[in-house]
Design an enzyme around this catalytic site. Structure first.
Site, PDB file in Angstrom:
ATOM      1  N   ASP A 142     -21.899   2.034   1.591  1.00 28.63           N
ATOM      2  CA  ASP A 142     -23.214   1.000   1.821  1.00 28.63           C
ATOM      3  C   ASP A 142     -23.963   1.446   3.370  1.00 28.63           C
ATOM      4  O   ASP A 142     -24.997   0.592   3.112  1.00 28.63           O
ATOM      5  CB  ASP A 142     -22.829  -0.542   1.935  1.00 28.63           C
ATOM      6  CG  ASP A 142     -22.232  -0.730   0.464  1.00 28.63           C
ATOM      7  OD1 ASP A 142     -22.491  -0.228  -0.475  1.00 28.63           O
ATOM      8  OD2 ASP A 142     -21.217  -1.712   0.400  1.00 28.63           O
ATOM      9  N   MET A 186     -25.138   1.166  -6.169  1.00 37.80           N
ATOM     10  CA  MET A 186     -24.501   0.025  -5.406  1.00 37.80           C
ATOM     11  C   MET A 186     -25.332  -0.438  -4.271  1.00 37.80           C
ATOM     12  O   MET A 186     -26.373   0.219  -4.122  1.00 37.80           O
ATOM     13  CB  MET A 186     -23.078   0.502  -4.996  1.00 37.80           C
ATOM     14  CG  MET A 186     -22.182   0.700  -5.938  1.00 37.80           C
ATOM     15  SD  MET A 186     -20.515   1.329  -5.680  1.00 37.80           S
ATOM     16  CE  MET A 186     -19.424   1.025  -7.112  1.00 37.80           C
ATOM     17  N   GLY A 187     -24.909  -1.450  -3.510  1.00 38.80           N
ATOM     18  CA  GLY A 187     -25.498  -2.084  -2.214  1.00 38.80           C
ATOM     19  C   GLY A 187     -25.803  -3.539  -2.499  1.00 38.80           C
ATOM     20  O   GLY A 187     -26.810  -3.643  -3.048  1.00 38.80           O
ATOM     21  N   GLN A 299     -20.565   7.157  -7.877  1.00 40.51           N
ATOM     22  CA  GLN A 299     -21.346   7.393  -6.586  1.00 40.51           C
ATOM     23  C   GLN A 299     -20.500   7.561  -5.348  1.00 40.51           C
ATOM     24  O   GLN A 299     -21.069   7.921  -4.200  1.00 40.51           O
ATOM     25  CB  GLN A 299     -22.493   6.451  -6.677  1.00 40.51           C
ATOM     26  CG  GLN A 299     -22.126   4.971  -6.220  1.00 40.51           C
ATOM     27  CD  GLN A 299     -23.324   4.114  -6.292  1.00 40.51           C
ATOM     28  OE1 GLN A 299     -24.247   3.924  -5.577  1.00 40.51           O
ATOM     29  NE2 GLN A 299     -23.187   3.357  -7.627  1.00 40.51           N
TER      30      GLN A 299
END
Lengths: 406, 406
Positions: A142, A186-187, A299
């Site tokens: 992240d 994502m994140g 990912q």
């Protein structure tokens, strides 16, 4: 001699989290300061339960293979330590294990939750006057840890995302009317991963039309206006969105009904932003040719497409953390500072883990617009995806090592 | 001299569809039989509309870059030709273009729908006594074309799928309770793509627990029994399923409400099998820790993870098709025959496109079980994913070429 050390991994895996372990093992081959390097199974849980394995028997070839193997080879956990003034029992269990195995130094590889553990454990041993060193090593795709210029794991995820965006953009460009393509990264709290899609270019021009980040409140009407205009002009819209998109009230635009049980930190388990955006585009009658690609755990696991820069920095974090312990340091996180932009050079520095614990580093607002990113962010991201590792292949597939942690 | 040729691409893109174009261009550099090699924009539609571009100006470096660029560089279409006895108008438009540009040979790269076009056009020119050569070149990640031992595009998708399965399996193995991981692959009529996940191994053992293919009617009760047992034993289940799973009545177990408009062949637009399987596992109270990964178009576009064997065979199909035209042949599809298993050698042979058109090659039943695959299939698949191409990188990402087809 006679003293040992312990390493454990925590939180969501990354492609390069094992490179930090290999850095510690390489350091021990070089300095031989510790007699045994132990690994704990499933993070701090394994430490509490005394479930350790001896990593010292790994050969140099195996260490090199571990360096290029994705996902936490020692296993992982999500576990929040209570304040020791409230409940000391877990701290005692951990100390019991450290005593039993004559462990001088505990290296904990993880994100902001794990740095909370590093911080609390450091305080505990200090308060108790116990001579044990606690060291944090950063890890998260992240890129949202404070105090470090970037995080190991991010560069590889960014390279995978931008490679996939480039390739699926070409795939999504073959018809006369190509509709809308949506990639969900994502994140949950910061948009670093989604923003990395800007690096995908054809003829020097970014392929992405719009990037939506959690740093900006999501404005549905502006979104639909942007998408409609782009679609009418080009018959093609390429959108990248972070799973953590929030509305003006700070609520996630899409929140899954189920919260995963093993996520003890009670983070909302996200996903489905892509489907949400598809739904509102359909509803607005812009087009019904809409594809959604959720990159999911691929990912964070894609060593076959990892950044060599990321791998080497992750390895350095382990190796330098070890060397800092040799210098008598303790209670720190090994952070990364960019020493020089051209040529790109980094150094590993001592960071106070209390400044990292439970906090989130967002993208600076001046680096982004409401639906795109600015040159400063591109300059920041570019060095992090450079270089390709020499992965070993066996029978057409990457060769990875699996430690026996069952 | 003075005669020209034309190449066009059709249907869903693959990672290696441009390698066949580069094969034709390399052949023309070698033999110089055609003065100009034209490309039609967006497949047979571009031929009808006379939208051609001159590919002869491409340099050898550009041809080599095209060979390693994923997704139909000439654009694509989905268009079903009517029978010429019913409606000759489109045939006349095509012939007009071939006449206007002095085109002797038309190479059409595509799947079973495109071979229907090749067959019909061949018949048409033959019946009319028109001296034009029509040649088919196979392409599909689905590997479901009759008469050819495998199809260009499949090996690269299979390599991407098995690599991703291997990496996400490692990622999905880090906790004490890992729940269920479901990968959904493409493959509406045949399970070749899903079956390729069997190649992902750790310590010589496949990582996948169950593989569900369209060749077997999906039995919900048996599925739940299998998954429950595996989960109780290992606290981890890894499942790969084809988007085309059908029940005992032959109906898709999950069918999207929307049918994509540009899919003129009225194929059901699938997707969502992963979500369907997740739903029934939750409903059966086996676990609520379930992740789904839909590989989407990434699986057909991932040149960065392509099979060198696949690229070279795709190139050979273009090159040998050209050479067969030099030998006076027409009205054929360039099919692939495995000449030798060890060492693995193939040859390109003449196939009657009417035997390929509109038909589907399933996996032989004796190669599969109701929830897994047998050794024969593993032996068949293994050679197809061998070798890694030397992709050119620029600024950390693969360098691809985009032809100006707008």
């Amino acid at each position: 001699m006679g003293k040992n050390c312990l390493v454990a991994q925590s939180g969501g895996p990354t492609a390069v989290i094992n490179a930090s372990v290999s850095g510690i093992l390489d350091a021990n081959m070089k300095y031989n300061y510790f007699e045994v390097v132990y690994g704990a199974k499933n993070g701090i849980q394994g430490v509490m339960e005394g479930k350790l394995i001896d990593l010292s028997h790994l050969t140099k070839d195996e260490i090199d293979l571990l360096k290029l193997t994705p996902a936490s080879a020692l296993g992982s956990c999500r576990h929040k330590m209570k304040d020791f003034n409230e409940d000391e029992s877990e701290y005692k269990m951990i100390l019991d294990t450290l005593e039993k195995y004559d462990i001088d130094t505990f290296f904990y590889i993880g994100g902001n939750d794990s740095m909370d553990t590093v911080h609390k454990l450091s305080l505990y041993v200090k308060n108790k006057g116990i001579d044990k060193k606690i060291v944090g090593i950063p890890k998260t795709i992240d890129n949202d840890l404070m105090e470090t210029d970037f995080t190991p794991g991010f560069g590889s995820a960014a390279k995978y995302i931008s490679t996939t965006v480039l390739e699926t953009y070409l795939d999504a460009s073959v018809y006369k009317d190509n509709g809308v393509y949506i990639v969900e990264t994502m994140g949950r709290d910061a948009g670093w991963l989604a923003s990395s899609s800007i690096l995908a270019k054809i003829n020097g021009k970014p392929v992405v039309d719009f990037i939506y980040l959690p740093e900006n409140p999501f404005d549905k009407e502006k979104f639909l206006t942007d998408v409609r205009k782009c679609y009418e002009e080009k018959k093609q819209v390429y959108i990248v969105a972070s799973e953590g998109l929030k509305d003006a009230n700070g609520d996630y635009v899409f929140k899954s009904k189920t919260v995963e049980v093993h996520d003890k930190f009670a983070h909302a388990q996200l996903g489905g932003v892509g489907g949400y955006l598809k739904g509102i585009i359909e509803e607005a009658n812009i087009t019904n040719r809409i594809k959604v690609l959720e990159l999911g755990t691929a990912q964070r696991a894609a060593m076959h497409c990892a950044s060599l820069t990321d791998i080497e920095v992750s390895h350095q974090c382990g190796l330098r953390a070890y060397e800092m312990v040799l210098d008598g340091k303790s209670g720190f996180m090994a952070g990364i500072k960019v020493k020089s932009k051209t040529p790109f050079e980094t150094e590993i520095v001592e960071i106070d883990p209390s400044l990292v614990a439970n906090r989130v580093k967002e993208i600076p607002r001046e680096w982004i617009t409401d639906n795109f990113v600015k040159e400063e962010l591109i300059e920041y991201l570019t060095p992090l995806i450079q270089g390709q590792p020499q992965i070993k292949y066996e029978n057409g597939l990457p060769k990875y090592i699996k430690l026996n942690i069952r």
